[in-house]
Design an enzyme around this catalytic site. Sequence first.
Site: not given
Length: 362
Positions: A15, A75, A94, A96, A118, A134, A220, A239, A268-270, A298, A301
């Site tokens: 990107r 990123k 971003y 994170h 974010e 997202s 949940s 999540v 949600a790995i970020d 990943v 993504m």
Amino acid sequence: MQIGVPTEIKANENRVGLTPESVAELVGAGHGVVVQQGAGDGSGFPDAEYAAAGGEIVVDAEAVFSKAELIVKVKEPQAIERARLTADHTLFTYLHLAPDPDQAADLVDSGATCIAYESVIGPRGDLALLAPMSQVAGRLAVQAGARSLEKVAGGSGVLLGGVPGVEAGKVTVIGGGFVGKNAIEMAVGLGARVVVLDRNPAVLEALSDRYGPAIQTVYSTTPALERHVAESDLVIGAVLVRNARTPHLITKAMLASMRPGSVIVDVAIDQGGCAETSRPTTHADPTYVVDGVVHYCVANMPGAVPRTSTLALNNATLPYVMKLANGVDQALAADAGLAAGLTVKAGKIVEPTVAAALPQFA
């Protein structure tokens, strides 16, 4: 103001921070834009298009950082990029930060003003710059999960949509936000059996109204998670806890209950991941197996579809870039939603939730 667009250097990240059309808008408003040679190649935007839009093409990232005041990326800055930041820079990308103390330390040391995509809150109260990616990640999660279920990829050999006479695969989506809604859209379209878990009754009601009997909505709880995870062919972790590390909702013990070859796609790995066994992977080496369960984790993504992702992201970011280009302090003072994204300033983490996660830098 001089705005800089460096080439993204995170692994397999294609990107780019600004499209040629965005550059044309900024140049038309009287700003200068410096673009690193080849920055848009991965998204299908050649240097000639940036030059035609009025951008200045420079050879390397060092030139971008030395010429520009506002750095627009996609990123989080990698270590070599963080080393180029100074107190004269504003970084818009971003970040994170909550699960990344190394990045936090470098950004604090740089003295730069860092605004996280974010965390920006839009006029409707949503996470306006997280939403487009997202949406992309949610749709990709089902594609990635379907591929990972193939036997050649280490999966159980289940076709999510099934065929006449053969039961469709079960997809469990944890979280009904932007990622979850888009994952559900794709999974329902494939004909999978879909369950979504969320703790917000209003979210569950909205999803039930939209999809009716095509999905099952479940409040949940830990027992509900344990039951549905155990029965699933594909689990999608969707999540999001704003600016905080994602809780580990899928424990290692739960993996023992899953069928061999089942798949977890942890979107949600970020933010650290929602599975206890998750760790970041890349597009070049996207999966690994723990206790017979394939993990796809990943960390970027949307970078798999950079053309779509860049265009969608620029649709959301350009108005904010324009505001910042007209004066960072003025923009932050005038737009509370943009100010919500201010994460690092004058050598400190100033965003409250991130500061609570990394108190050593507050």
